[in-house]
Motif scaffolding. Structure first.
Motif, mmCIF file in Angstrom:
data_model
loop_
_atom_site.group_PDB
_atom_site.id
_atom_site.type_symbol
_atom_site.label_atom_id
_atom_site.label_comp_id
_atom_site.label_asym_id
_atom_site.label_seq_id
_atom_site.Cartn_x
_atom_site.Cartn_y
_atom_site.Cartn_z
ATOM 1 N N ASP A 162 23.912 -52.604 -12.516
ATOM 2 C CA ASP A 162 22.854 -52.402 -11.518
ATOM 3 C C ASP A 162 23.427 -52.368 -10.110
ATOM 4 O OD1 ASP A 162 20.623 -52.155 -13.123
ATOM 5 O OD2 ASP A 162 20.055 -54.261 -13.009
ATOM 6 N N ASN A 163 22.783 -51.580 -9.250
ATOM 7 C CA ASN A 163 23.036 -51.630 -7.819
ATOM 8 C C ASN A 163 22.046 -52.614 -7.212
ATOM 9 O OD1 ASN A 163 25.146 -49.858 -7.523
ATOM 10 N ND2 ASN A 163 24.100 -48.560 -6.035
ATOM 11 N N VAL A 164 22.556 -53.628 -6.504
ATOM 12 C CA VAL A 164 21.704 -54.690 -5.968
ATOM 13 C C VAL A 164 21.883 -54.786 -4.462
ATOM 14 C CG1 VAL A 164 21.259 -57.184 -5.960
ATOM 15 C CG2 VAL A 164 21.752 -56.008 -8.122
ATOM 16 N N LEU A 165 20.765 -54.904 -3.755
ATOM 17 C CA LEU A 165 20.776 -55.174 -2.321
ATOM 18 C C LEU A 165 20.270 -56.589 -2.100
ATOM 19 C CD1 LEU A 165 20.976 -54.429 0.694
ATOM 20 C CD2 LEU A 165 18.633 -53.532 0.525
ATOM 21 N N VAL A 166 21.090 -57.413 -1.436
ATOM 22 C CA VAL A 166 20.693 -58.765 -1.044
ATOM 23 C C VAL A 166 20.427 -58.744 0.456
ATOM 24 C CG1 VAL A 166 21.369 -61.183 -0.889
ATOM 25 C CG2 VAL A 166 22.024 -59.825 -2.900
ATOM 26 N N ALA A 174 20.264 -66.454 -0.619
ATOM 27 C CA ALA A 174 20.890 -65.126 -0.585
ATOM 28 C C ALA A 174 22.346 -65.193 -1.033
ATOM 29 C CB ALA A 174 20.797 -64.547 0.829
ATOM 30 N N THR A 175 23.043 -66.263 -0.662
ATOM 31 C CA THR A 175 24.438 -66.393 -1.091
ATOM 32 C C THR A 175 24.528 -66.565 -2.594
ATOM 33 O OG1 THR A 175 24.994 -67.384 1.049
ATOM 34 C CG2 THR A 175 26.586 -67.671 -0.724
ATOM 35 N N PHE A 176 23.611 -67.364 -3.171
ATOM 36 C CA PHE A 176 23.573 -67.477 -4.627
ATOM 37 C C PHE A 176 23.216 -66.141 -5.274
ATOM 38 C CE2 PHE A 176 22.946 -72.165 -4.002
ATOM 39 C CZ PHE A 176 24.090 -72.549 -4.668
ATOM 40 N N ALA A 177 22.272 -65.416 -4.687
ATOM 41 C CA ALA A 177 21.901 -64.112 -5.240
ATOM 42 C C ALA A 177 23.109 -63.187 -5.284
ATOM 43 C CB ALA A 177 20.774 -63.494 -4.426
ATOM 44 N N LEU A 178 23.915 -63.222 -4.242
ATOM 45 C CA LEU A 178 25.148 -62.428 -4.208
ATOM 46 C C LEU A 178 26.084 -62.850 -5.331
ATOM 47 C CD1 LEU A 178 27.271 -60.551 -2.889
ATOM 48 C CD2 LEU A 178 27.796 -62.409 -1.296
ATOM 49 N N GLN A 179 26.310 -64.157 -5.477
ATOM 50 C CA GLN A 179 27.218 -64.639 -6.518
ATOM 51 C C GLN A 179 26.702 -64.335 -7.919
ATOM 52 O OE1 GLN A 179 27.612 -68.782 -4.715
ATOM 53 N NE2 GLN A 179 29.717 -68.433 -5.381
ATOM 54 N N TRP A 180 25.405 -64.593 -8.148
ATOM 55 C CA TRP A 180 24.835 -64.354 -9.483
ATOM 56 C C TRP A 180 24.924 -62.870 -9.843
ATOM 57 C CZ3 TRP A 180 25.712 -68.891 -9.386
ATOM 58 C CH2 TRP A 180 24.869 -69.972 -9.203
ATOM 59 N N ALA A 181 24.566 -61.998 -8.887
ATOM 60 C CA ALA A 181 24.577 -60.568 -9.170
ATOM 61 C C ALA A 181 25.985 -60.073 -9.485
ATOM 62 C CB ALA A 181 23.988 -59.800 -7.989
ATOM 63 N N LEU A 182 26.956 -60.536 -8.725
ATOM 64 C CA LEU A 182 28.333 -60.124 -8.964
ATOM 65 C C LEU A 182 28.809 -60.555 -10.342
ATOM 66 C CD1 LEU A 182 29.870 -60.927 -5.467
ATOM 67 C CD2 LEU A 182 29.661 -58.651 -6.490
ATOM 68 N N HIS A 183 28.528 -61.809 -10.707
ATOM 69 C CA HIS A 183 28.960 -62.297 -12.018
ATOM 70 C C HIS A 183 28.119 -61.712 -13.141
ATOM 71 C CE1 HIS A 183 32.112 -65.137 -10.886
ATOM 72 N NE2 HIS A 183 31.391 -65.416 -9.815
ATOM 73 N N GLY A 184 26.954 -61.151 -12.792
ATOM 74 C CA GLY A 184 26.142 -60.454 -13.780
ATOM 75 C C GLY A 184 26.546 -59.005 -13.972
#
Length: 335
Positions: A162-166, A174-184
């Protein structure tokens, strides 16, 4: 010992004060946790400003905490005594995974929270501390990590590729969203008001980002990333008007805050023609919290900590949020 040191807020727009207060009692299905570290959330800042629902004073703030179980209320829970734990601050979620029930509340208001040497919580809200994390790192996880995990996985259905915009990189969630998305397995881009935060996001793995203060920020994002399958937003405001254009067909736009205002008028034709989903979310269920911790353990993820303060400097720590200059979490060493 019958008293403890705690950080107490006596009213709106008053400072956080270190005081001696009674150690809280525990019920049959509760545990008394000796707090080793706690962490701030924007929620604490809003409560101090007097701009949060259900205000009650005096109150010990703090939703995030990690520590060691001192004692439990019933013999059935003896397993937990002496265990290193992280606390799920999402209390009494209810039986429906889709939404929180009427009894739901968040640790730190109306119940006294983690900015103290001891806190009482239901045994069901205890979880083993990830062994690769320090108490400070584990304390940074709960509210922000849970909110971001539910937003991305339970609500927006994040999948590999997926392409994700935080939106608004730098804040805790937002920092967790960045980390979770990257590891996902996602490809992640960010917006921010500061070039330094975009660079820090890139250091963590973001592919790019733009300043949302720029007039053409949405166009710049499209040039960098194309479009987005998921947009994660905690602010709302006028920038939301660009999201239908930024979203890919079938995209999911998920919100969990409104600090910048309300949703502006949107062209609904783009929403239905592109099959877009607008999703609201807040906090998360016990299942979300357990899944988040499993995700953290699987990927050995370490939360980003901006600064750590001793308990007695809690007021100075909270004042750092006035400027919104932090990237990641602000943590208190408690005991």
């Amino acid at each position: 010992m019958t008293t403890q040191k705690a950080i107490v807020l006596h009213g709106a727009n008053e400072p956080l004060i270190l005081k001696e207060v009674p150690i809280p009692a525990i019920g049959q299905d509760e545990a008394l946790v000796r707090v080793k570290a706690a962490a701030f959330n924007r929620r604490d800042w809003w409560i101090q400003q007097g701009r949060y629902a259900g205000l009650k004073f005096p109150i010990v703030l703090g939703s995030d905490g990690a520590g060691v179980v001192e004692r439990v209320g019933g013999d059935d829970h003896r397993y937990w005594v002496g265990r290193e734990v992280v606390i799920n601050p999402s209390l009494w979620w209810g039986d429906n995974e889709a939404f929180q029930g009427k009894s739901f509340r968040i640790l730190g208001l109306p119940d006294d929270g983690t900015f103290a040497e001891f806190v009482t919580v239901p045994v069901t809200n205890l979880h083993e501390k990830p062994d690769h994390l320090s108490f400070e790192e584990a304390a940074a996880l709960p509210l922000g990590g849970l909110t971001a995990y539910r937003a991305l996985f339970s609500r927006a259905g994040l999948k590999d590729g997926d392409n994700v915009l935080v939106v608004g990189a730098g804040g805790g969630v937002a920092t967790f969203a960045l980390q979770w998305a990257l590891h996902g397995g996602a490809r992640v881009f960010v917006t921010s008001s500061a070039p330094s935060k975009i660079e820090q996001a890139k250091t963590l793995g973001a592919e790019g980002g733009v300043l949302y203060t720029n007039e053409n920020w949405a166009k710049q994002l499209q040039e960098q990333a194309g479009g987005f399958d998921i947009i994660v937003d905690s602010a709302l405001g006028e920038g939301v008007a660009h999201y239908p254009d930024l979203a890919n067909p079938g995209g999911r736009i998920v919100f969990f805050g409104g600090t910048a205002g309300d949703i502006p008028a949107l062209n609904a034709r783009k929403l239905f023609w592109k099959q877009l989903s607008l999703l609201g979310t807040t906090m998360g269920s016990p299942a979300d919290f357990a899944a988040m911790l499993a995700f953290v353990n699987q990927h050995r993820i370490v939360p980003v900590i901006h600064a750590t303060y001793p308990l007695e400097e809690a007021e100075a720590a909270l004042r750092q949020m006035d400027r919104s200059t932090q990237f990641g979490k602000i943590v208190l060493n408690v005991s």
